[in-house]
Design an enzyme around this catalytic site. Sequence first.
Site, PDB file in Angstrom:
ATOM      1  N   GLY A   1      -4.112  -1.715   5.284  1.00  0.00           N
ATOM      2  CA  GLY A   1      -4.373  -1.238   6.668  1.00  0.00           C
ATOM      3  C   GLY A   1      -3.713   0.296   6.836  1.00  0.00           C
ATOM      4  O   GLY A   1      -3.066   0.726   5.961  1.00  0.00           O
TER       5      GLY A   1
ATOM      6  N   GLN B   1      -1.058   7.277  11.663  1.00  0.00           N
ATOM      7  CA  GLN B   1      -0.263   7.511  10.354  1.00  0.00           C
ATOM      8  C   GLN B   1      -0.890   8.854   9.546  1.00  0.00           C
ATOM      9  O   GLN B   1      -0.110   9.167   8.608  1.00  0.00           O
ATOM     10  CB  GLN B   1      -0.443   6.219   9.357  1.00  0.00           C
ATOM     11  CG  GLN B   1       0.266   5.061   9.887  1.00  0.00           C
ATOM     12  CD  GLN B   1       0.093   3.926   8.934  1.00  0.00           C
ATOM     13  OE1 GLN B   1      -0.807   3.170   9.165  1.00  0.00           O
ATOM     14  NE2 GLN B   1       1.251   4.018   8.114  1.00  0.00           N
TER      15      GLN B   1
ATOM     16  N   CYS C   1       5.213  -0.507   4.667  1.00  0.00           N
ATOM     17  CA  CYS C   1       4.537   0.366   5.569  1.00  0.00           C
ATOM     18  C   CYS C   1       4.205   1.611   4.801  1.00  0.00           C
ATOM     19  O   CYS C   1       5.310   2.356   4.155  1.00  0.00           O
ATOM     20  CB  CYS C   1       5.257   0.697   6.886  1.00  0.00           C
ATOM     21  SG  CYS C   1       4.236   1.852   8.063  1.00  0.00           S
ATOM     22  N   LEU C   2       2.984   2.228   4.809  1.00  0.00           N
ATOM     23  CA  LEU C   2       2.954   3.580   4.205  1.00  0.00           C
ATOM     24  C   LEU C   2       3.665   4.817   4.923  1.00  0.00           C
ATOM     25  O   LEU C   2       3.776   5.947   4.298  1.00  0.00           O
ATOM     26  CB  LEU C   2       1.399   3.921   3.932  1.00  0.00           C
ATOM     27  CG  LEU C   2       0.403   2.779   3.302  1.00  0.00           C
ATOM     28  CD1 LEU C   2      -0.998   3.098   3.738  1.00  0.00           C
ATOM     29  CD2 LEU C   2       1.156   2.912   1.840  1.00  0.00           C
TER      30      LEU C   2
ATOM     31  N   HIS D   1       0.628  -5.302  12.386  1.00  0.00           N
ATOM     32  CA  HIS D   1       1.369  -4.354  11.982  1.00  0.00           C
ATOM     33  C   HIS D   1       0.490  -2.930  12.318  1.00  0.00           C
ATOM     34  O   HIS D   1       1.092  -2.039  12.786  1.00  0.00           O
ATOM     35  CB  HIS D   1       1.380  -4.409  10.549  1.00  0.00           C
ATOM     36  CG  HIS D   1       2.034  -3.226   9.803  1.00  0.00           C
ATOM     37  ND1 HIS D   1       3.538  -3.254   9.123  1.00  0.00           N
ATOM     38  CD2 HIS D   1       1.619  -1.788   9.479  1.00  0.00           C
ATOM     39  CE1 HIS D   1       3.524  -2.006   8.820  1.00  0.00           C
ATOM     40  NE2 HIS D   1       2.644  -1.095   8.958  1.00  0.00           N
ATOM     41  N   GLU D   2      -0.814  -3.051  12.222  1.00  0.00           N
ATOM     42  CA  GLU D   2      -1.746  -1.973  12.630  1.00  0.00           C
ATOM     43  C   GLU D   2      -1.781  -1.577  13.936  1.00  0.00           C
ATOM     44  O   GLU D   2      -1.716  -0.464  14.416  1.00  0.00           O
ATOM     45  CB  GLU D   2      -3.108  -1.851  12.014  1.00  0.00           C
ATOM     46  CG  GLU D   2      -3.102  -1.840  10.574  1.00  0.00           C
ATOM     47  CD  GLU D   2      -2.107  -0.972   9.904  1.00  0.00           C
ATOM     48  OE1 GLU D   2      -1.864   0.003  10.257  1.00  0.00           O
ATOM     49  OE2 GLU D   2      -1.460  -1.297   8.715  1.00  0.00           O
TER      50      GLU D   2
ATOM     51  N   HIS E   1       1.331   0.255  15.224  1.00  0.00           N
ATOM     52  CA  HIS E   1       1.230   1.725  15.147  1.00  0.00           C
ATOM     53  C   HIS E   1       0.517   2.474  16.399  1.00  0.00           C
ATOM     54  O   HIS E   1       0.984   3.443  16.871  1.00  0.00           O
ATOM     55  CB  HIS E   1       0.531   2.182  13.717  1.00  0.00           C
ATOM     56  CG  HIS E   1       1.170   1.975  12.397  1.00  0.00           C
ATOM     57  ND1 HIS E   1       2.265   2.928  12.381  1.00  0.00           N
ATOM     58  CD2 HIS E   1       1.301   1.181  11.475  1.00  0.00           C
ATOM     59  CE1 HIS E   1       2.653   2.727  11.143  1.00  0.00           C
ATOM     60  NE2 HIS E   1       2.107   1.735  10.515  1.00  0.00           N
TER      61      HIS E   1
END
Length: 188
Positions: free
Chosen positions: A46, A51, A99-100, A141-142, A145
Site C-alpha cells: 500500500g 508518502q 511502513c515505507l 494503515h493507508e 496516512h
Amino acid sequence: MAVLPIRITGEPVLHSPAAPVERVDDALRALVADMFETMAAAPGVGLAAPQVGVDARVFVYDWTDEDDVHWRGVAINPELLISPLALDELDEDAEAEGCLSVPGERFPLRRADRALLRATDLDGEAYEIDAHGWLARIFQHEFDHLEGVLYVDRLAHPYGKAALKAVKRNSWGGPGQSWLPGRDHLED
C-alpha cells in the site's frame, strides 16, 4: 511512469490530514500510476499520496491474500469503518507492521480485523469493499496516512519507545528526508 521518492517520518505532509481530491483528471491518473510503480519498487502492499509528498486523499493497494485472491486498486477520498479491536494479547509476530515512511522497522500494532472501505476509483465511480484480516490492516494503515498518522504514532509501550529510538538512531524526524526505491538500499 516514474518511481517517486518516499518521504520519511518528520516530513510535514506525513503528519497532517491530507486535502480532499477535487476531481479525477489526467494529473491524478499519472500520480496513481507513479504510486503503483513506486509501491512495486519499494516493495510494499500500500502507498498513500502523502508518502510521496502529495497532499491528497488517495492511496493505492496491491496484495494477494491467502486464498490467492488479488486485491489491487486505488481509493480516492476514502471513508473507513472498522470493527472493534480485539482485547486479547498482542501477537508480536502476526500483528507486526512496517511502513515505507519508517523504512526497515517493524513493530506489532493491534488493528481491527474487519474494515469497510468506501471510496471512489479512477473512473469516478464509488465502490465499497468489506475487508478482513490483512487487507483490513492495509486499508487502516493507508487511511491513517491520509489522517496524518503513522503506525508508529499508535504503538503501545514498549514498542512506541523502541520506535522513537529507531527514529533517533536513523536521524529521522525532520523535514526533507526521503529514499528512492530501486536506488537506495534499506534494511528490512
